[in-house]
Design an enzyme around this catalytic site. Sequence first.
Site, PDB file in Angstrom:
ATOM      1  N   ALA A   1       0.824  -1.096  -0.284  1.00  0.00           N
ATOM      2  CA  ALA A   1      -0.045   0.343   0.340  1.00  0.00           C
ATOM      3  C   ALA A   1       0.745   0.721  -0.195  1.00  0.00           C
ATOM      4  CB  ALA A   1      -1.009   0.070   1.348  1.00  0.00           C
TER       5      ALA A   1
ATOM      6  N   GLU B   1      -0.270  -9.695  -1.409  1.00  0.00           N
ATOM      7  CA  GLU B   1      -2.157  -9.941  -1.060  1.00  0.00           C
ATOM      8  C   GLU B   1      -2.914  -9.628  -2.145  1.00  0.00           C
ATOM      9  OE1 GLU B   1      -1.773  -6.705   2.423  1.00  0.00           O
ATOM     10  OE2 GLU B   1      -2.988  -8.007   3.734  1.00  0.00           O
TER      11      GLU B   1
ATOM     12  N   GLU C   1       4.415  -5.817   7.275  1.00  0.00           N
ATOM     13  CA  GLU C   1       3.647  -4.132   7.950  1.00  0.00           C
ATOM     14  C   GLU C   1       4.136  -4.824   9.251  1.00  0.00           C
ATOM     15  OE1 GLU C   1       2.199  -7.131   6.005  1.00  0.00           O
ATOM     16  OE2 GLU C   1       0.721  -5.750   4.299  1.00  0.00           O
TER      17      GLU C   1
ATOM     18  N   GLY D   1       0.372  -4.982   0.774  1.00  0.00           N
ATOM     19  CA  GLY D   1      -0.962  -5.228   0.078  1.00  0.00           C
ATOM     20  C   GLY D   1      -0.203  -6.212  -1.820  1.00  0.00           C
TER      21      GLY D   1
HETATM   22  N1  DAK Z   1       4.437   2.851  -0.420  1.00  0.00           N
HETATM   23  C1  DAK Z   1       4.822   4.476  -0.805  1.00  0.00           C
HETATM   24  N2  DAK Z   1       5.717   4.318  -1.359  1.00  0.00           N
HETATM   25  C2  DAK Z   1       7.243   3.603  -1.637  1.00  0.00           C
HETATM   26  C3  DAK Z   1       6.444   2.524  -1.187  1.00  0.00           C
HETATM   27  C4  DAK Z   1       5.305   1.999  -0.812  1.00  0.00           C
HETATM   28  N3  DAK Z   1       5.054   0.999  -0.336  1.00  0.00           N
HETATM   29  N4  DAK Z   1       7.652   1.495  -1.769  1.00  0.00           N
HETATM   30  C5  DAK Z   1       8.469   2.220  -2.297  1.00  0.00           C
HETATM   31  N5  DAK Z   1       8.392   3.573  -2.127  1.00  0.00           N
HETATM   32  C6  DAK Z   1       9.125   4.898  -2.931  1.00  0.00           C
HETATM   33  C7  DAK Z   1       9.900   4.978  -2.282  1.00  0.00           C
HETATM   34  O1  DAK Z   1       9.824   5.861  -1.165  1.00  0.00           O
HETATM   35  C8  DAK Z   1      11.112   5.216  -3.373  1.00  0.00           C
HETATM   36  O2  DAK Z   1      10.800   6.806  -3.169  1.00  0.00           O
HETATM   37  P1  DAK Z   1      11.380   8.105  -3.773  1.00  0.00           P
HETATM   38  O3  DAK Z   1      12.133   8.124  -2.253  1.00  0.00           O
HETATM   39  O4  DAK Z   1      12.841   7.980  -4.789  1.00  0.00           O
HETATM   40  O5  DAK Z   1      10.809   9.542  -3.414  1.00  0.00           O
HETATM   41  C9  DAK Z   1      10.474   4.482  -4.514  1.00  0.00           C
HETATM   42  O6  DAK Z   1       9.634   4.217  -3.726  1.00  0.00           O
HETATM   43  C10 DAK Z   1      12.160   3.989  -5.022  1.00  0.00           C
HETATM   44  O7  DAK Z   1      12.348   2.826  -3.607  1.00  0.00           O
HETATM   45  P2  DAK Z   1      13.609   2.496  -2.963  1.00  0.00           P
HETATM   46  O8  DAK Z   1      14.101   4.095  -2.990  1.00  0.00           O
HETATM   47  O9  DAK Z   1      12.684   3.006  -1.425  1.00  0.00           O
HETATM   48  O10 DAK Z   1      13.693   1.483  -3.568  1.00  0.00           O
HETATM   49  P3  DAK Z   1      14.959   0.657  -3.072  1.00  0.00           P
HETATM   50  O11 DAK Z   1      15.099   0.077  -4.178  1.00  0.00           O
HETATM   51  O12 DAK Z   1      16.051   0.316  -2.035  1.00  0.00           O
HETATM   52  O13 DAK Z   1      14.171  -0.279  -1.603  1.00  0.00           O
HETATM   53  C11 DAK Z   1      11.752  -1.538  -1.122  1.00  0.00           C
HETATM   54  C12 DAK Z   1      12.304  -1.437  -2.497  1.00  0.00           C
HETATM   55  C13 DAK Z   1      10.689  -2.119  -1.344  1.00  0.00           C
HETATM   56  C14 DAK Z   1      12.874  -2.989  -0.460  1.00  0.00           C
HETATM   57  C15 DAK Z   1      11.547  -0.563  -0.782  1.00  0.00           C
HETATM   58  O14 DAK Z   1      11.122   1.280  -1.323  1.00  0.00           O
HETATM   59  C16 DAK Z   1      10.461  -0.817   0.643  1.00  0.00           C
HETATM   60  O15 DAK Z   1      10.989  -1.735   1.790  1.00  0.00           O
HETATM   61  N6  DAK Z   1       9.289  -0.208   0.369  1.00  0.00           N
HETATM   62  C17 DAK Z   1       8.222  -0.200   1.341  1.00  0.00           C
HETATM   63  C18 DAK Z   1       8.172  -1.703   1.707  1.00  0.00           C
HETATM   64  C19 DAK Z   1       6.390  -1.667   2.690  1.00  0.00           C
HETATM   65  O16 DAK Z   1       6.906  -2.035   3.875  1.00  0.00           O
HETATM   66  N7  DAK Z   1       5.110  -1.760   2.120  1.00  0.00           N
HETATM   67  C20 DAK Z   1       4.843  -1.829   2.685  1.00  0.00           C
HETATM   68  C21 DAK Z   1       3.582  -2.956   3.616  1.00  0.00           C
HETATM   69  S1  DAK Z   1       2.601  -2.452   4.298  1.00  0.00           S
HETATM   70  C22 DAK Z   1      -3.210   1.348   5.388  1.00  0.00           C
HETATM   71  C23 DAK Z   1      -3.996  -0.158   5.117  1.00  0.00           C
HETATM   72  C24 DAK Z   1      -2.954  -0.615   4.068  1.00  0.00           C
HETATM   73  C25 DAK Z   1      -2.159  -0.613   4.491  1.00  0.00           C
HETATM   74  C26 DAK Z   1      -1.370   0.077   5.670  1.00  0.00           C
HETATM   75  C27 DAK Z   1      -2.355   1.208   6.125  1.00  0.00           C
HETATM   76  N8  DAK Z   1      -4.387   2.035   6.509  1.00  0.00           N
HETATM   77  C28 DAK Z   1      -5.651   2.119   4.974  1.00  0.00           C
HETATM   78  C29 DAK Z   1      -3.859   3.022   7.001  1.00  0.00           C
HETATM   79  C30 DAK Z   1      -1.054  -1.779   3.999  1.00  0.00           C
HETATM   80  C31 DAK Z   1       0.210  -2.023   4.324  1.00  0.00           C
HETATM   81  C32 DAK Z   1       0.986  -2.341   3.442  1.00  0.00           C
HETATM   82  O17 DAK Z   1       1.236  -2.485   2.303  1.00  0.00           O
END
Ligand code: DAK
Length: 260
Positions: free
Chosen positions: A67, A116, A136, A113
């Site tokens: 997400a 998922e 998460e 997400g």
């Molecule tokens: N959301 C927004 N931006 C994201 C993103 C994400 N999930 N994942 C990556 N990006 C963005 C990064 O911020 C970066 O943007 P800039 O800094 O260039 O502006 C760009 O994409 C490239 O990412 P990285 O520079 O981080 O790339 P790397 O190769 O170094 O790392 C990575 C890739 C996939 C390991 C890393 O980006 C990462 O850890 N990403 C996040 C993974 C993650 O935690 N995903 C979310 C899981 S939780 C909710 C509803 C649903 C949810 C939560 C709340 N509410 C209604 C309140 C669900 C949550 C989830 O899905």
Amino acid sequence: MSYQNLQIEEKDGIVHLTISRPKALNALNGQTLSELEQFFGNDYAERNDIHGVIMTGAGEKAFVAGADIKEFISSTSDNGGAILAKRGQDVFFLIERFHRPVIAVIHGFALGGGCELAMACHMRIATEAARFGQPEVNLGLIPGYGGTQRLVQLIGKAKATELILTADMIGAQEAHRLGLANHVTSDLEAGVAKATEILEKTGSKGPVAIEESLNAINAYFSTSGFDAEVEAFGRSTKTEDFREGVTAFVEKRKANFTGK
Ligand code: DAK
């Protein structure tokens, strides 16, 4: 409807749907969820002439990296977490209950997400570059779009518990070994070719039998766990740990959780 974040192309009865926000690694923001809802719930809901859908992510790095963390950092309203998780779940149910097979081809990250979303599809093909995970807990959250339910359905309770609680990522071969991926291919092109081969095969069968098979398979699984997930997700979004987790991500630092 025209789509901003989905690219749609039809070829020989197969719909190729690409999630396209490559600068954010195709993260699911509200707009993208609405477009998926529009596609599966309206525009293609009555399309009996298609064999199925192949879903991919744009670019070389990600299927979908979760997400959109930067968008949900602003959602702190009292019950906002639970409401938005329910909305995401409902959109993903449209995919799971779609009348034709939906196959995800995962190349790069399928996290949170994104994992998922892949699990809501009927089958998954992973390329060697695929990375699956439910990170998460790194954000002080739990999976909220059906991950606690479908990961257990697909790979069993023990491994699903380990992956959700550790936030560990796994590669394509491990995903295949665990039953998360149906097949592994060398690259995206080969993954799409494999998905096409499957949909050409299912497309040669009786369409009603295909639809009713999907209905009956879905009926095996209870939905009460999904409701429990929405409630637990709602509780986790009201914590200081959630604020800290998403702030740490945006500030590119390690989160300091206090358990509050
Ligand atoms: N959301 C927004 N931006 C994201 C993103 C994400 N999930 N994942 C990556 N990006 C963005 C990064 O911020 C970066 O943007 P800039 O800094 O260039 O502006 C760009 O994409 C490239 O990412 P990285 O520079 O981080 O790339 P790397 O190769 O170094 O790392 C990575 C890739 C996939 C390991 C890393 O980006 C990462 O850890 N990403 C996040 C993974 C993650 O935690 N995903 C979310 C899981 S939780 C909710 C509803 C649903 C949810 C939560 C709340 N509410 C209604 C309140 C669900 C949550 C989830 O899905």
